[in-house]
Design an enzyme around this catalytic site. Structure first.
Site, short mmCIF file in Angstrom:
data_model
loop_
_atom_site.label_atom_id
_atom_site.label_comp_id
_atom_site.label_asym_id
_atom_site.label_seq_id
_atom_site.Cartn_x
_atom_site.Cartn_y
_atom_site.Cartn_z
N HIS A 130 77.52 79.33 65.12
CA HIS A 130 78.01 78.08 65.49
C HIS A 130 77.25 77.55 66.51
O HIS A 130 76.03 78.35 67.23
CB HIS A 130 79.19 78.57 66.50
N THR A 182 67.23 91.36 71.35
CA THR A 182 67.11 89.88 71.38
C THR A 182 65.80 89.45 71.27
O THR A 182 65.55 88.33 71.29
CB THR A 182 67.80 89.55 72.86
N ARG A 185 65.88 97.60 75.76
CA ARG A 185 64.50 97.51 76.51
C ARG A 185 63.90 99.03 76.04
O ARG A 185 64.67 99.96 75.70
CB ARG A 185 64.77 97.72 77.95
N LYS A 200 61.31 104.71 75.44
CA LYS A 200 60.49 105.88 75.05
C LYS A 200 59.55 105.12 73.92
O LYS A 200 59.86 104.55 73.40
CB LYS A 200 61.23 106.95 74.86
#
Length: 191
Positions: A114, A168, A183, A186
């Site tokens: 959308h 993302t 994030r 390791k």
């Protein structure tokens, strides 16, 4: 025991004589030794390519939006496992490499679905074409339970995405990522 046996026999028969042939007929190519438990929920039309030894557990969904290109493409490599209740939405291209473990509940999409603008959403518009970006999952990747992979992301070879992570941006090869947004937690040494 009789009732369980009958239920299992009916499920097995439906799987091999109805679900799997029907799903194969919707695919452009399916490799050897493909197996699935339930008929995936398909929305729209797109090119589906599945490699050898791929296995679908439970019921997943594949949705195609042909508003942004002529034939959106979903490609799943050899020796891949797709867990129950996965959802893959394709407007252009989603590519999953070989030997990937996609846990249950994973969501992968190469577009938002959308527009950001509320007025455009009210009018029924879809995401603009410049907001569609292919997703690429490398070889030997493990996507944890209910992970979300958003548009334009490339997940490098042998990477691991933690459960319920929201990815993302690109994930380097041989890394473990987790969180929202995901994030690096390791680094892994290549074998």
């Amino acid at each position: 025991h009789f009732h369980v046996g009958v239920r299992e026999a009916v499920g097995w028969s439906a799987r091999f004589f109805w679900y799997e042939p029907l799903f194969r007929s919707q695919c452009d190519s399916v490799g050897d030794r493909f197996s699935m438990e339930q008929l995936p929920y398909l929305v729209g039309r797109g090119q589906i390519i599945i490699g050898s030894d791929a296995r679908f557990s439970g019921k997943s969904s594949f949705a195609f939006s042909a508003r942004h290109c002529v034939e959106p493409q979903l490609s799943i490599g050899d020796h891949c496992f797709l867990g129950h209740n996965c959802a893959i939405t394709v407007a252009q291209r989603v590519t999953i490499g070989n030997h990937c473990l996609i846990a249950g509940g994973v969501r992968i999409s190469d577009f938002d679905g959308h527009p950001v603008d509320a007025a455009e959403r009210r009018s029924g518009a879809t995401s603009p074409s410049n907001c569609v970006a292919p997703v690429t999952i490398g070889d030997d990747v493990w996507l944890g339970h209910s992970a979300v992979i958003l548009k334009g992301v490339t997940v490098g070879d042998r990477a691991i995405v933690g459960a319920r992570s929201v990815v993302t941006r690109n994930v380097d090869a041989d890394t473990v990522v987790a969180g929202n947004p995901a994030r690096v937690v390791k680094s892994l040494k290549p074998s």
